[in-house]
Design a protein around this motif. Structure first.
Motif, PDB file in Angstrom:
ATOM      1  N   ILE A  99      83.963 -49.552 -17.723  1.00  0.00           N
ATOM      2  CA  ILE A  99      83.563 -48.319 -18.408  1.00  0.00           C
ATOM      3  C   ILE A  99      84.042 -48.313 -19.852  1.00  0.00           C
ATOM      4  CG2 ILE A  99      83.818 -45.794 -18.442  1.00  0.00           C
ATOM      5  CD1 ILE A  99      82.012 -46.774 -16.179  1.00  0.00           C
ATOM      6  N   LYS A 100      85.301 -48.707 -20.084  1.00  0.00           N
ATOM      7  CA  LYS A 100      85.831 -48.655 -21.456  1.00  0.00           C
ATOM      8  C   LYS A 100      85.114 -49.644 -22.381  1.00  0.00           C
ATOM      9  CE  LYS A 100      89.817 -51.622 -20.512  1.00  0.00           C
ATOM     10  NZ  LYS A 100      89.811 -52.817 -21.208  1.00  0.00           N
ATOM     11  N   ASP A 101      84.446 -50.638 -21.789  1.00  0.00           N
ATOM     12  CA  ASP A 101      83.675 -51.616 -22.572  1.00  0.00           C
ATOM     13  C   ASP A 101      82.172 -51.361 -22.478  1.00  0.00           C
ATOM     14  OD1 ASP A 101      85.941 -53.113 -23.443  1.00  0.00           O
ATOM     15  OD2 ASP A 101      86.060 -53.997 -21.432  1.00  0.00           O
ATOM     16  N   PHE A 102      81.796 -50.140 -22.088  1.00  0.00           N
ATOM     17  CA  PHE A 102      80.388 -49.746 -21.963  1.00  0.00           C
ATOM     18  C   PHE A 102      79.609 -50.699 -21.059  1.00  0.00           C
ATOM     19  CE2 PHE A 102      81.865 -48.117 -26.060  1.00  0.00           C
ATOM     20  CZ  PHE A 102      81.689 -46.762 -25.838  1.00  0.00           C
ATOM     21  N   GLY A 103      80.259 -51.135 -19.968  1.00  0.00           N
ATOM     22  CA  GLY A 103      79.597 -51.972 -18.978  1.00  0.00           C
ATOM     23  C   GLY A 103      79.580 -53.451 -19.293  1.00  0.00           C
ATOM     24  N   ASN A 104      80.170 -53.864 -20.409  1.00  0.00           N
ATOM     25  CA  ASN A 104      80.166 -55.283 -20.760  1.00  0.00           C
ATOM     26  C   ASN A 104      81.165 -56.039 -19.902  1.00  0.00           C
ATOM     27  OD1 ASN A 104      79.424 -57.598 -22.253  1.00  0.00           O
ATOM     28  ND2 ASN A 104      81.278 -57.408 -23.468  1.00  0.00           N
ATOM     29  N   THR A 105      80.686 -57.035 -19.181  1.00  0.00           N
ATOM     30  CA  THR A 105      81.548 -57.867 -18.343  1.00  0.00           C
ATOM     31  C   THR A 105      82.498 -58.663 -19.227  1.00  0.00           C
ATOM     32  OG1 THR A 105      79.743 -58.072 -16.771  1.00  0.00           O
ATOM     33  CG2 THR A 105      81.519 -59.680 -16.580  1.00  0.00           C
ATOM     34  N   PRO A 106      83.784 -58.751 -18.857  1.00  0.00           N
ATOM     35  CA  PRO A 106      84.729 -59.547 -19.652  1.00  0.00           C
ATOM     36  C   PRO A 106      84.216 -60.979 -19.830  1.00  0.00           C
ATOM     37  CG  PRO A 106      85.904 -58.274 -18.014  1.00  0.00           C
ATOM     38  CD  PRO A 106      84.440 -58.099 -17.719  1.00  0.00           C
ATOM     39  N   GLY A 107      84.297 -61.458 -21.039  1.00  0.00           N
ATOM     40  CA  GLY A 107      83.857 -62.812 -21.344  1.00  0.00           C
ATOM     41  C   GLY A 107      82.421 -62.926 -21.802  1.00  0.00           C
ATOM     42  N   HIS A 108      81.652 -61.869 -21.669  1.00  0.00           N
ATOM     43  CA  HIS A 108      80.269 -61.914 -22.156  1.00  0.00           C
ATOM     44  C   HIS A 108      80.277 -61.663 -23.660  1.00  0.00           C
ATOM     45  CE1 HIS A 108      77.828 -61.209 -18.222  1.00  0.00           C
ATOM     46  NE2 HIS A 108      78.761 -62.128 -18.074  1.00  0.00           N
ATOM     47  N   LEU A 109      80.005 -62.715 -24.397  1.00  0.00           N
ATOM     48  CA  LEU A 109      79.987 -62.642 -25.857  1.00  0.00           C
ATOM     49  C   LEU A 109      78.583 -62.416 -26.399  1.00  0.00           C
ATOM     50  CD1 LEU A 109      82.282 -65.728 -26.529  1.00  0.00           C
ATOM     51  CD2 LEU A 109      82.975 -63.335 -26.290  1.00  0.00           C
ATOM     52  N   ASN A 110      77.583 -62.797 -25.620  1.00  0.00           N
ATOM     53  CA  ASN A 110      76.186 -62.717 -26.042  1.00  0.00           C
ATOM     54  C   ASN A 110      75.404 -61.872 -25.053  1.00  0.00           C
ATOM     55  OD1 ASN A 110      76.311 -64.825 -28.232  1.00  0.00           O
ATOM     56  ND2 ASN A 110      77.076 -65.976 -26.477  1.00  0.00           N
ATOM     57  N   HIS A 111      74.393 -61.176 -25.556  1.00  0.00           N
ATOM     58  CA  HIS A 111      73.590 -60.276 -24.736  1.00  0.00           C
ATOM     59  C   HIS A 111      72.123 -60.441 -25.117  1.00  0.00           C
ATOM     60  CE1 HIS A 111      77.624 -58.614 -25.346  1.00  0.00           C
ATOM     61  NE2 HIS A 111      77.561 -58.407 -24.053  1.00  0.00           N
ATOM     62  N   GLU A 169      74.174 -69.836 -15.721  1.00  0.00           N
ATOM     63  CA  GLU A 169      74.657 -68.604 -16.299  1.00  0.00           C
ATOM     64  C   GLU A 169      75.927 -68.866 -17.095  1.00  0.00           C
ATOM     65  OE1 GLU A 169      74.748 -65.245 -13.729  1.00  0.00           O
ATOM     66  OE2 GLU A 169      73.012 -65.968 -12.638  1.00  0.00           O
ATOM     67  N   VAL A 170      75.734 -69.493 -18.248  1.00  0.00           N
ATOM     68  CA  VAL A 170      76.871 -69.829 -19.101  1.00  0.00           C
ATOM     69  C   VAL A 170      76.660 -69.343 -20.527  1.00  0.00           C
ATOM     70  CG1 VAL A 170      78.159 -71.761 -20.100  1.00  0.00           C
ATOM     71  CG2 VAL A 170      77.517 -71.841 -17.713  1.00  0.00           C
ATOM     72  N   LEU A 171      75.418 -69.301 -20.977  1.00  0.00           N
ATOM     73  CA  LEU A 171      75.161 -68.999 -22.391  1.00  0.00           C
ATOM     74  C   LEU A 171      75.796 -67.702 -22.862  1.00  0.00           C
ATOM     75  CD1 LEU A 171      71.481 -70.000 -23.191  1.00  0.00           C
ATOM     76  CD2 LEU A 171      73.575 -71.224 -23.715  1.00  0.00           C
ATOM     77  N   GLU A 172      75.883 -66.700 -21.987  1.00  0.00           N
ATOM     78  CA  GLU A 172      76.461 -65.429 -22.402  1.00  0.00           C
ATOM     79  C   GLU A 172      77.954 -65.526 -22.693  1.00  0.00           C
ATOM     80  OE1 GLU A 172      76.399 -65.397 -17.886  1.00  0.00           O
ATOM     81  OE2 GLU A 172      75.018 -66.003 -19.463  1.00  0.00           O
ATOM     82  N   HIS A 173      78.589 -66.625 -22.277  1.00  0.00           N
ATOM     83  CA  HIS A 173      80.031 -66.814 -22.469  1.00  0.00           C
ATOM     84  C   HIS A 173      80.370 -67.678 -23.689  1.00  0.00           C
ATOM     85  CE1 HIS A 173      81.046 -65.060 -18.566  1.00  0.00           C
ATOM     86  NE2 HIS A 173      79.940 -65.653 -18.127  1.00  0.00           N
ATOM     87  N   LEU A 174      79.390 -68.257 -24.317  1.00  0.00           N
ATOM     88  CA  LEU A 174      79.639 -69.247 -25.368  1.00  0.00           C
ATOM     89  C   LEU A 174      79.642 -68.639 -26.766  1.00  0.00           C
ATOM     90  CD1 LEU A 174      77.380 -72.146 -24.084  1.00  0.00           C
ATOM     91  CD2 LEU A 174      79.829 -71.786 -23.681  1.00  0.00           C
ATOM     92  N   ASP A 175      80.530 -69.173 -27.613  1.00  0.00           N
ATOM     93  CA  ASP A 175      80.552 -68.760 -29.014  1.00  0.00           C
ATOM     94  C   ASP A 175      79.303 -69.214 -29.760  1.00  0.00           C
ATOM     95  OD1 ASP A 175      83.060 -67.430 -29.062  1.00  0.00           O
ATOM     96  OD2 ASP A 175      84.096 -69.356 -29.192  1.00  0.00           O
TER      97      ASP A 175
END
Length: 93
Positions: A45-57, A1-7
């Motif tokens: 909530i202020k990020d619409f549920g996006n976990t900090p550091g998740h760059l990709n979805h 579980e790393v890809l969501e954190h990568l540029d």
């Protein structure tokens, strides 16, 4: 579980293809379910549920498409809530 954190997740998959033998097991949070569940827990909530550091979805279908483009043939997919876990065989193996 790393890809969501990568540029550059495509480059990461290309490197995994270079250094791996024949197979890859990869897991990512399944979107939009991941964000919805975070919102249900009143998290981020202020990020619409996006976990900090998740760059990709990725949805289940979009991560399969990315893996098949950059790594190889997807031969199995499991979807335990809230993840997508993929088993792929490297192109040319």
């Amino acid at each position: 579980e790393v890809l969501e954190h990568l540029d550059y997740p495509k480059l990461a998959l290309q490197e995994l293809k270079r250094v791996s033998s024949k197979f890859l097991i990869l897991g990512v949070p399944r979107e939009p379910i991941w964000r919805i569940l975070n919102m249900c827990r009143f998290k981020y909530i202020k990020d619409f549920g996006n976990t900090p550091g998740h760059l990709n979805h990725w949805s289940k279908h979009s991560i399969i498409r990315l893996i098949e483009q950059e790594y190889g043939k997807v031969i199995a997919v499991e979807s335990p809530l809230p993840w997508t876990i993929v088993l792929a065989k490297k192109h040319g193996s």
